[in-house]
Design an enzyme around this catalytic site. Structure first.
Site, PDB file in Angstrom:
ATOM      1  N   SER A 202     -37.419 -19.060  22.406  1.00  0.00           N
ATOM      2  CA  SER A 202     -36.869 -19.366  21.373  1.00  0.00           C
ATOM      3  C   SER A 202     -36.740 -18.074  20.372  1.00  0.00           C
ATOM      4  O   SER A 202     -35.890 -17.137  20.657  1.00  0.00           O
ATOM      5  CB  SER A 202     -37.708 -20.308  20.601  1.00  0.00           C
ATOM      6  N   ASP A 297     -31.177 -29.353  24.298  1.00  0.00           N
ATOM      7  CA  ASP A 297     -31.555 -28.426  23.454  1.00  0.00           C
ATOM      8  C   ASP A 297     -30.448 -27.848  22.593  1.00  0.00           C
ATOM      9  O   ASP A 297     -29.343 -27.497  23.031  1.00  0.00           O
ATOM     10  CB  ASP A 297     -32.034 -27.087  24.242  1.00  0.00           C
ATOM     11  N   HIS A 327     -35.906 -28.428  24.387  1.00  0.00           N
ATOM     12  CA  HIS A 327     -36.288 -27.121  23.733  1.00  0.00           C
ATOM     13  C   HIS A 327     -37.922 -27.223  23.820  1.00  0.00           C
ATOM     14  O   HIS A 327     -38.530 -28.141  23.317  1.00  0.00           O
ATOM     15  CB  HIS A 327     -35.872 -26.830  22.366  1.00  0.00           C
TER      16      HIS A 327
END
Length: 360
Positions: A202, A297, A327
């Site tokens: 991320s 995601d 995610h």
């Protein structure tokens, strides 16, 4: 979160919720499906039962938030989520606390080494996710242990500065300093300068990609490999996946907006390539990459566009969409089999990429 659950002291609450979560995942598949509900399908993809069950259990306990509009409170939410999912530390991994000197002060770090590994090995410099605001060495301890053991590498996890206390480009500056430290101290860290990779999930994937780009363009040592897990790579464009998966799947559209506003407040130049590396005109010469995305995601299309651009530029890249996952699946390895399967594949690609590309 229900009032009854809120009244339980935080440490005991995490234990109680964790016991319930792991008990649910231990049930026979038909019962897990009954709890999770009918299969969820979006964009021609079906959400994995493990992922759907995790989201359902979060909803049942009221712990569905990733942020709550306040940095300290959001960090506390992540710490509790980590305590709920993680049980015993993964055995067979030696862990040592370290500090990384930088022009802006010392950074906390952890060095992970498989206990069976005594010779030099590749090293992964890892930057944790959390929107540049939340997350820390503890929130990603299990993931770093797993990569060290499964990929047979050393892992240096970096506790970079967080926003809003230290906004952009503080996290990037720390990430660059950590990579340079690893190169300069390679022998001490049990590796060699040309066998050092960078990686992250991320926001950490954003930092790893930015380090790879800027280290390459600076003409000095560059990473041997980059592992980018569901990275955020462009703070200027809203791609289709952000609308498709805007809510109810852990990371929400509003979370992304809030994180960006904390790290790069309105008025910041969000086209800066230290933040939005996907905007770079030329990606040639960058390190080989493994770009991992999750089907459900909001950041999916960022990662996949970057993988396409890397391939176009002649960079060796393995792009892998786990179309049935959400995610942040790297942080819930201990919850379910499907998360373990995905991480096993990622670790295998990391091992192969470093074995084939290290020193290239």
């Amino acid at each position: 979160m229900s009032k009854a659950v809120e009244l339980i002291p935080p440490r005991l609450r995490a234990h109680v919720l964790g016991a319930g979560l792991h008990a649910a995942f231990a049930l026979p598949r038909p019962l897990r499906r009954l709890i999770a509900g009918a299969p969820r399908r979006i964009d021609g993809q079906e959400l994995a039962l493990d992922a759907q069950l995790l989201l359902k259990m979060q909803a049942l306990t009221g712990s569905t938030q990733l942020t709550n509009g306040d940095a300290a409170g959001s960090r506390a939410l992540m710490a509790e989520s980590t305590a709920i999912v993680d049980r015993a530390p993964l055995p067979g991994v030696a862990v040592g606390e370290r500090t990384i000197p930088t022009p802006d002060g010392e950074l906390a770090a952890r060095l992970y080494r498989p206990q069976s590994l005594t010779e030099h090995s590749p090293l992964l410099v890892f930057f944790h996710g959390g929107g540049w605001v939340i997350g820390d060495l503890d929130s990603h301890d299990d993931l770093c242990r797993y990569f060290a053991k499964a990929a047979g590498v050393r892992v240096l996890s970096v506790g970079y500065r967080l926003a809003p206390e230290d906004p952009f480009p503080a996290a990037f500056d720390d990430a660059m300093a950590a990579f340079r430290y690893a190169v300069e101290r390679a022998e001490e860290l049990g590796t060699q300068p040309d066998r050092i990779a960078v990686g992250g999930d991320s926001a950490g994937g954003n930092l790893a990609a930015a380090v790879s780009y800027h280290a390459t363009r600076a003409g000095g040592p560059k990473p041997a490999f980059q592992l980018l897990m569901y990275p955020a790579l462009d703070a200027t464009v809203r791609r289709r996946s952000r609308d498709l998966f805007s809510s109810g799947l852990l990371l929400s559209d509003s979370d992304i907006t809030w994180f960006l506003d904390q790290y790069a407040a309105p008025g910041t130049d969000r086209t800066d390539l230290r933040l939005s590396v996907l905007l770079a005109d030329d990606l040639s010469g960058l390190p080989p990459a493994h770009v991992v995305t999750a089907g459900f995601d909001p950041l999916r299309d960022d990662g996949e566009e970057y993988a396409r651009r890397l391939a176009e530029a002649g960079v060796p890249v393995v792009a892998r969409r786990f179309e049935d996952l959400i995610h942040g699946f790297g942080n819930v390895r201990q919850a379910g089999t499907r998360f373990n399967e995905a991480l096993s594949e990622i670790a295998g690609t990391l091992r192969a990429g470093l074995a084939l590309g290290g020193g290239a």
